[in-house]
Motif scaffolding. Sequence first.
Motif, PDB file in Angstrom:
ATOM      1  N   GLU A   1      21.600  43.739  43.114  1.00 14.50           N
ATOM      2  CA  GLU A   1      22.825  43.449  42.357  1.00 14.50           C
ATOM      3  C   GLU A   1      23.531  44.736  41.952  1.00 14.50           C
ATOM      4  OE1 GLU A   1      22.355  40.849  39.072  1.00 14.50           O
ATOM      5  OE2 GLU A   1      21.406  39.237  40.225  1.00 14.50           O
ATOM      6  N   ALA A   2      22.770  45.704  41.487  1.00 11.02           N
ATOM      7  CA  ALA A   2      23.380  46.964  41.062  1.00 11.02           C
ATOM      8  C   ALA A   2      23.972  47.703  42.259  1.00 11.02           C
ATOM      9  CB  ALA A   2      22.344  47.833  40.360  1.00 11.02           C
ATOM     10  N   GLU A   3      23.250  47.706  43.380  1.00  7.95           N
ATOM     11  CA  GLU A   3      23.762  48.363  44.581  1.00  7.95           C
ATOM     12  C   GLU A   3      25.008  47.660  45.096  1.00  7.95           C
ATOM     13  OE1 GLU A   3      19.607  50.109  46.551  1.00  7.95           O
ATOM     14  OE2 GLU A   3      20.264  48.031  46.938  1.00  7.95           O
ATOM     15  N   ARG A   4      25.013  46.310  45.041  1.00  5.98           N
ATOM     16  CA  ARG A   4      26.174  45.566  45.509  1.00  5.98           C
ATOM     17  C   ARG A   4      27.405  45.879  44.666  1.00  5.98           C
ATOM     18  NH1 ARG A   4      28.274  43.945  49.783  1.00  5.98           N
ATOM     19  NH2 ARG A   4      26.238  43.130  50.428  1.00  5.98           N
ATOM     20  N   ALA A   5      27.227  45.970  43.376  1.00  5.93           N
ATOM     21  CA  ALA A   5      28.359  46.280  42.498  1.00  5.93           C
ATOM     22  C   ALA A   5      28.906  47.676  42.797  1.00  5.93           C
ATOM     23  CB  ALA A   5      27.933  46.172  41.036  1.00  5.93           C
ATOM     24  N   ALA A   6      27.993  48.642  42.976  1.00  3.61           N
ATOM     25  CA  ALA A   6      28.424  50.012  43.268  1.00  3.61           C
ATOM     26  C   ALA A   6      29.108  50.090  44.633  1.00  3.61           C
ATOM     27  CB  ALA A   6      27.219  50.951  43.224  1.00  3.61           C
ATOM     28  N   TYR A   7      28.560  49.380  45.612  1.00  2.05           N
ATOM     29  CA  TYR A   7      29.145  49.397  46.955  1.00  2.05           C
ATOM     30  C   TYR A   7      30.529  48.769  46.962  1.00  2.05           C
ATOM     31  CZ  TYR A   7      29.984  48.285  51.845  1.00  2.05           C
ATOM     32  OH  TYR A   7      30.566  48.181  53.091  1.00  2.05           O
ATOM     33  N   ASP A   8      30.652  47.581  46.369  1.00  2.00           N
ATOM     34  CA  ASP A   8      31.937  46.873  46.372  1.00  2.00           C
ATOM     35  C   ASP A   8      33.010  47.664  45.635  1.00  2.00           C
ATOM     36  OD1 ASP A   8      30.834  44.841  47.833  1.00  2.00           O
ATOM     37  OD2 ASP A   8      30.590  43.462  46.137  1.00  2.00           O
ATOM     38  N   ASP A   9      32.623  48.292  44.527  1.00  2.00           N
ATOM     39  CA  ASP A   9      33.592  49.076  43.760  1.00  2.00           C
ATOM     40  C   ASP A   9      34.101  50.267  44.584  1.00  2.00           C
ATOM     41  OD1 ASP A   9      34.903  49.844  41.146  1.00  2.00           O
ATOM     42  OD2 ASP A   9      33.654  51.621  41.471  1.00  2.00           O
TER      43      ASP A   9
END
Length: 446
Positions: free
Chosen positions: A253-261
């Motif tokens: 979840e944390a990686e997905r948020a950082a990637y999408d941002d």
Amino acid sequence: MTTLSFEDGTVRVDDPPPDLQLPFLEADPRSGDARAPAFRYAALRDVLDGCDEVYDDRVRSWDPLDLSTTYELRDYQREALDAWERADGRGVVELPTGAGKTVVAIAAIVSRGLPTLVVVPTVDLLNQWRRELEAEFAVEIGQFGGGQQTKRPITVSTYDSAYLRADDVGGDFGLVVFDEVHHLGGEGYRDIGRLLAAPARLGLTATFERPDGAHEVVEALVGPRVFSLAVDDLAGDHLAEYDIKRIEVSLSEAERAAYDDAQETFVDYLRTSNLDMRSGADYRKLVMRSGNDPRAREALLAKQRARRVMMNADAKLDALESILARHRDDRVIVFTAHTDLVYRLSERFLLPAITNETGTSERREILDRFREGSYSRVVTANVLDEGVDVPDANVAVVLSGSGSEREFTQRLGRILRPKSDGGRALLYELVTRETTEEDVAERRRG
């Protein structure tokens, strides 16, 4: 009488025939001499020979070499050599890693019997070629690079050293072998081919064509691709049969948020930039713009953050742990795109690491231990893609990489040497779901 002589990377033509139009000649404004780039020497000689013109050729003053080889060429190696000979000793041979390109080159050196310069991209390869040639011919081999500048009738040089020495020694060799010849298409290295007079030229590579089209420059300097075989042409007979297994992982979840941002910042800029990131030229434009355009710089940094997140996902490390456990008895090479990840993996899984920061002696020790079996696995970032004689391995894990088909082919080639037990090689490709890495993986698979 017309005289041809080598001088400072050119062929000087004194007293050219007044009734014959020789190609490629230009007047030297300093001396008034007629000159042509050294690589045009063979073409000049062909014109003079074709007109039955008597001339004094002081370029071709080499003493012939009496050489023999113990190698028995495989059928496809003989076909490659014959194709090169039919092309008048000029051209590129494209064979997969592990298919014995060096053997073809040695046979060409014996066939021509001319002083030979072998040009290679790395010091590791320089040392490998020198050892191989000394063992095969039992003569002292010269070396340009790696702290030495010794010329002999057969000399091995790095591309960097050849670039510095070509205008001086370019008339001393009748044959030049360019290993990993795709490097010759690079902007600076092209001058090596131009400054050498050698009429016989052999290029070796596993991946001839370059995305930037510079292989056309290679063709002009070395000759066309005269022989080509792909991995699948040799798998099962002369190379190991192989399988490629793709494993998809998900971001946390944390990686997905950082990637999408980060990806959103990058895409927002692209909408107004008129740039297409599938084009290498447009990517270079973005890099140039980032020097004075804050939005372009922000977009470039965001793209790099997104790429790092997707390529170094924690789930890939978990998948790698399972793969290493599954292949305890195999020889495994792990490939990544980033040096810092190499050190993370080395620490977590106690893997010997090879990066561009690894010293020559340490690298040699690691590979020697890998060869003898003291080490059964190694992790690296790009360094083992080409230019290193990697001991036999049967499993490769591509944890991350570029979209380059060349890179993928070279990594696959590291595990394709025939196995004594006839076993199959296996390459794992780890890809992060719902990221641009999916497109990257498709591009590198061709």
